[in-house]
Design an enzyme around this catalytic site. Sequence first.
Site, PDB file in Angstrom:
ATOM      1  NE  ARG A 138      -2.745  -0.567   3.234  1.00  0.00           N
ATOM      2  CZ  ARG A 138      -3.509  -0.935   4.238  1.00  0.00           C
ATOM      3  NH1 ARG A 138      -4.801  -0.983   4.094  1.00  0.00           N
ATOM      4  NH2 ARG A 138      -2.994  -1.234   5.408  1.00  0.00           N
TER       5      ARG A 138
ATOM      6  CE  LYS B  87       3.678 -20.281  10.894  1.00  0.00           C
ATOM      7  NZ  LYS B  87       4.660 -19.270  11.348  1.00  0.00           N
TER       8      LYS B  87
ATOM      9  CE  LYS C   1      14.038 -23.933   9.415  1.00  0.00           C
ATOM     10  NZ  LYS C   1      14.968 -22.861   9.693  1.00  0.00           N
TER      11      LYS C   1
ATOM     12  CD  GLU D 236      11.996 -18.948  17.285  1.00  0.00           C
ATOM     13  OE1 GLU D 236      12.405 -18.210  16.398  1.00  0.00           O
ATOM     14  OE2 GLU D 236      10.812 -19.011  17.625  1.00  0.00           O
TER      15      GLU D 236
ATOM     16  CG  ASP E 165       4.539 -18.079  15.283  1.00  0.00           C
ATOM     17  OD1 ASP E 165       4.312 -17.643  14.136  1.00  0.00           O
ATOM     18  OD2 ASP E 165       5.669 -18.034  15.822  1.00  0.00           O
TER      19      ASP E 165
ATOM     20  CG  HIS F 142       7.352 -24.166  11.823  1.00  0.00           C
ATOM     21  ND1 HIS F 142       7.050 -24.059  10.496  1.00  0.00           N
ATOM     22  CD2 HIS F 142       7.582 -22.899  12.242  1.00  0.00           C
ATOM     23  CE1 HIS F 142       7.093 -22.784  10.124  1.00  0.00           C
ATOM     24  NE2 HIS F 142       7.410 -22.058  11.173  1.00  0.00           N
TER      25      HIS F 142
ATOM     26  CE  LYS G 282       8.413 -16.103  18.541  1.00  0.00           C
ATOM     27  NZ  LYS G 282       9.378 -16.482  17.502  1.00  0.00           N
TER      28      LYS G 282
ATOM     29  CE  LYS H  88      18.223 -20.252  15.059  1.00  0.00           C
ATOM     30  NZ  LYS H  88      16.782 -20.199  14.867  1.00  0.00           N
TER      31      LYS H  88
HETATM   32  C1  BG6 Z   1       8.212 -18.629  11.850  1.00  0.00           C
HETATM   33  C2  BG6 Z   1       7.525 -18.105  13.080  1.00  0.00           C
HETATM   34  O1  BG6 Z   1       7.318 -19.395  11.088  1.00  0.00           O
HETATM   35  O2  BG6 Z   1       9.312 -19.427  12.225  1.00  0.00           O
HETATM   36  C3  BG6 Z   1       8.500 -17.317  13.927  1.00  0.00           C
HETATM   37  O3  BG6 Z   1       6.444 -17.283  12.694  1.00  0.00           O
HETATM   38  C4  BG6 Z   1       9.726 -18.127  14.232  1.00  0.00           C
HETATM   39  O4  BG6 Z   1       7.882 -16.882  15.130  1.00  0.00           O
HETATM   40  C5  BG6 Z   1      10.310 -18.718  12.956  1.00  0.00           C
HETATM   41  O5  BG6 Z   1      10.680 -17.276  14.839  1.00  0.00           O
HETATM   42  C6  BG6 Z   1      11.438 -19.684  13.259  1.00  0.00           C
HETATM   43  O6  BG6 Z   1      12.032 -20.052  12.058  1.00  0.00           O
HETATM   44  P1  BG6 Z   1      13.575 -20.460  11.977  1.00  0.00           P
HETATM   45  O7  BG6 Z   1      13.777 -20.777  10.533  1.00  0.00           O
HETATM   46  O8  BG6 Z   1      14.346 -19.285  12.463  1.00  0.00           O
HETATM   47  O9  BG6 Z   1      13.722 -21.655  12.876  1.00  0.00           O
END
Ligand code: BG6
Length: 491
Positions: free
Chosen positions: A53, A152, A186, A220, A239, A244, A344, A349
């Site tokens: 936009r 997603k 991945k 993460e 999320d 995932h 999170k 990580k």
């Molecule tokens: C995304 C989520 O789909 O995946 C995020 O919306 C998350 O919240 C991310 O941080 C993690 O992806 P990756 O590839 O960093 O493990």
Amino acid sequence: MTSQYSPKLPRSCDILVFGGTGDLALHKLLPALYHLHREERLPADTRIFALARRDLENGAFLALAERHCRAQVARSDFSTESWRSFAARLTYFAMDASQSADFGRLRRALKSSEGRVLVHYLATAPALFAPIAQNLSIAGLAGPETRIVLEKPLGHSLDSARAINQAIGQVFDESRVFRIDHYLGKETVQNLMALRFANALFEPLWRAGHIEHVQISVNETLGVENRGAYYDQAGAMRDMVQNHLLQLLCLVAMEPPVHYDAEAVRNEKLKVLQALRPIAGQDVQDKTVRGQYAAGRIGGQEVPAYWFEKHVDNDSDTETFVAVQVHIDNWRWAGVPFYLRTGKRMAKKCSEIVIQFKPVPHPLIDGSGGPANRLWIRLQPEEGISLQLMAKTPGKGMLLEPVELDLNLAQAFSGHKRRWDAYERLLLDVIEGDSTLFMRRDEVEAAWRWVDPILAGWREHYQSPRPYAAGSNGPEQAQMLLERQGRKWME
Ligand code: BG6
């Protein structure tokens, strides 16, 4: 530079990125397209349109895109020359995706798209998916050579996902709908299939008779960054778990598909989702833990609590952590718990899958009676596979200790060039029309069917998230979930 064109690639292609100034486009999609361009993987005649936009001049958009690409792409892969040739393919187009008149303008701006593959990448809020599809159809931009990519989360519940699928299905047949879950793009995740289906070694053991339990963790250290407005409405269950984590679970638990193709692979994943034991009523409290990060320290730095993040309600009860005990009610997995966990602002990580095998049936040697063998599949940050075995320690006496057979995949393939980002692979698959690594409509709906009662249970029981300090391993209730069964999370 030698050409890398694949024979499956069409000769010409237009990629339209809706949400072209958003985080996803700037941080992931444009850098991925830049890499593909630089390595000559895109169709020779490719045009990329970023649609949003904001009233921006093309030059201003290119400057914005360049800044982000420079920040995302490794120095050694960025050159002014490649950027210039990439920018020549890239055009900004200001439009309101909810206004059908703007799609007429868009069509005119595309000029002739006849004979070109047209990819519509919807990097927007899901509320816009249906209106965009309808407007594309009205404007004549949804013909047989067009594909639509949906990011997603697809909806926020089974009903909303169905409504989106229904609306999209009225315009695009299923073979042209690409529901993205970037985890499937991945390398490491695809390696899971290689490990299981290209090695005969594990298959006889890959079942309830030999496996004691499975853990899947995606942790993460990042918080919600600039995505508070979206995240606060979604939470970790929508999320991460709905997509995932359940996709990883499918890859671990599915039967070997008959072929490596879109229908065969997705049929097998669907069966796993259909076999998930529902979690509802009291089980929601017994088998799930939701958490929310409080203030803490990550990498030596103080970080604020979740509800101090930008665009997050200051009395938000959105979860940033989920742990759940899952059962798959089928022959192969009867009685084997799968523990899923994601959070999170965790201590480190790491995304990994741990397969814990059962102890030897008859311990001959002292110390061999425990659950000794463990297959550890590390997806990120380092990609590796290690197998824990029991070995005799040197010296007199039969003293046992666990040791690891360790495979570092980056070292094993050190001769190979740069590792591809998931989006590069997935974008090429869309252009080539290969949907093996995308979620089919029935898969997404089956995942929501399992997730919805958990979300409802949390609401009904006012199950507020348990606090955990940023930089920790999540709330103590998540530890207790496993401890009650004599197990612990493998950190
Ligand atoms: C995304 C989520 O789909 O995946 C995020 O919306 C998350 O919240 C991310 O941080 C993690 O992806 P990756 O590839 O960093 O493990």
